[in-house]
Design a protein around this motif. Sequence first.
Motif, PDB file in Angstrom:
ATOM      1  N   GLY A 173      10.275 -12.634  -1.437  1.00  0.00           N
ATOM      2  CA  GLY A 173       9.254 -12.758  -2.466  1.00  0.00           C
ATOM      3  C   GLY A 173       8.587 -14.133  -2.492  1.00  0.00           C
ATOM      4  O   GLY A 173       7.464 -14.276  -2.960  1.00  0.00           O
ATOM      5  N   ASN A 223      15.229  -8.255   3.737  1.00  0.00           N
ATOM      6  CA  ASN A 223      15.744  -7.364   2.694  1.00  0.00           C
ATOM      7  C   ASN A 223      16.181  -8.100   1.437  1.00  0.00           C
ATOM      8  O   ASN A 223      16.680  -7.482   0.502  1.00  0.00           O
ATOM      9  CB  ASN A 223      16.919  -6.545   3.242  1.00  0.00           C
ATOM     10  N   ASP A 224      16.007  -9.417   1.392  1.00  0.00           N
ATOM     11  CA  ASP A 224      16.412 -10.221   0.236  1.00  0.00           C
ATOM     12  C   ASP A 224      15.166 -10.468  -0.619  1.00  0.00           C
ATOM     13  O   ASP A 224      14.311 -11.266  -0.256  1.00  0.00           O
ATOM     14  CB  ASP A 224      17.001 -11.544   0.753  1.00  0.00           C
ATOM     15  N   PRO A 225      15.029  -9.755  -1.752  1.00  0.00           N
ATOM     16  CA  PRO A 225      13.788  -9.860  -2.528  1.00  0.00           C
ATOM     17  C   PRO A 225      13.521 -11.292  -2.983  1.00  0.00           C
ATOM     18  O   PRO A 225      12.368 -11.730  -3.016  1.00  0.00           O
ATOM     19  CB  PRO A 225      14.019  -8.937  -3.723  1.00  0.00           C
ATOM     20  N   THR A 229       9.471  -2.425   3.175  1.00  0.00           N
ATOM     21  CA  THR A 229      10.268  -2.898   2.038  1.00  0.00           C
ATOM     22  C   THR A 229      11.484  -2.012   1.760  1.00  0.00           C
ATOM     23  O   THR A 229      12.405  -2.429   1.070  1.00  0.00           O
ATOM     24  CB  THR A 229       9.410  -2.960   0.759  1.00  0.00           C
ATOM     25  N   ASP A 230      11.508  -0.790   2.288  1.00  0.00           N
ATOM     26  CA  ASP A 230      12.686   0.074   2.085  1.00  0.00           C
ATOM     27  C   ASP A 230      13.688  -0.077   3.227  1.00  0.00           C
ATOM     28  O   ASP A 230      14.628   0.722   3.337  1.00  0.00           O
ATOM     29  CB  ASP A 230      12.249   1.544   1.942  1.00  0.00           C
TER      30      ASP A 230
END
Length: 463
Positions: free
Chosen positions: A212, A206-208, A25-26
């Motif tokens: 998500g 990388n696009d929450p 996630t980082d």
Amino acid sequence: MRYVSTRGRAAVLDFREVTLAGLATDGGLYVPEAWPTLTKDEIAALAGLSYVDTAVAVMMPFVGTTMTRDELHALCTQAYGRFSHAAVTPLVQLDHDQWLLELFHGPTLAFKDVALQLLGLLFERFLTGSRYHLTIVGATSGDTGSAAIDAVAGRAGVDIFMLHPEGRVSDVQRRQMTTVGAPNVHNIAIRGDFDHAQALVKAMFNDPAFAGRFHLSAVNSINWARLMAQVVYYFYAAVRLGAPERRIAFSVPTGNFGDVFAGYVAAKMGLPIARLIVATNVNDILARALTTGDYSSRDVVQTPTPSMDIQVSSNFERLLFDLGNRDGDAIAAQMRGFEGSRAMRLTNAQSQGAAGLFAAERVDLDEMALAMRWAHEHACQTLDPHTAIALAAAQRHASNVPIVTLATAHPAKFRDAVERATGTRPALPARVGDLFEREERYDVLDASYAAVSGYIAERAVAR
Ligand SMILES: *Cc1c(COP(=O)(O)O)cnc(C)c1O
């Protein structure tokens, strides 16, 4: 075994979680918290073991307590039972100290099958009993796509969206992806090159807002389980050539730095590797980085070796992390710098650490063709163009240790290039059968984030 991100800010995961996750996630990549090692006696005891038994011995430390040894053995038996050669990855001798390790006897005729046949089964094993629906999103320069699609086609609980650069994969490669009829397989041809496709995939992870909504997972070599499965054949080949008593060198046709990084892991685990030769085509960012410390991306030049037509090697970050004292914040800063300017310098520690094991060679088209002709005339071997690049690099390094060139694809996957170099057109193996009669199914999209993420969001299963 626990896994940490190269950028130091993502959750620590176990093997099950790291297999299902892909990118951290980082924005970093997962690596084991510490390298497990095999003693000299343990390596010696691999001599004579079958491929499957070798695989279990090498991979068990990475799997930890997420699976029993018997379960892992059963999965390996199933995965490698689909290979058409009883040795799974047989060695072929070319001359006194030059060897080929044939990694292309899997269902889609490239080395990607070695890892992805197992990964497909790991997904199924780890998803059984959960209500998790996995959305695999990947970019391919050709071989990953077909191998991943073969590994998950028709499996429950998984959809796969595979991006390939339009017109830049061979006809065999494209058809191996686009003629699979399973409803969970979605092929997207991107108007752009492989780096565009890969950047789109990275952007989705990388696009929450996007990530998500779905359980995203990766089958590119950013997925740790893939690299783990590739460590096995370094051990398998080396013990057959005399390890641990003898040191062995490997020459690896390199694109995303996954395959050769698996060799680095084998060395870290105690396998006596004399040299890892990083063979690149004219897209030589890795050769420049390893010889001068300059990791700077240029425009991709299209070549007959599409799996190496890459100017950003995602797995290189794993090496930089390990050689840079495993300092996640420093790697995060270094990679952010690269992502901004497309250029960075290796630190002295990184350059010197790499120089101890790696050698890098840039091979142009003429030398590639020469290596193909040499193998054809002197060793009765037909090489695919990627393998020929690595053989040309190996021939520059002839020394008193055996050098194993990884043969990463069957020559029939690249029939036109092979015919141009050798005058002989390789026949398609029987196992791909009616590939050219089957109907193709894919959509063509612009290399635009909105277009591609929208396409996937419409078709994927939300959490
Ligand atoms: C994927 C691939 C490579 C490059 O492997 P990396 O792990 O990306 O370095 C080389 N040759 C062939 C045939 C491939 O399919």
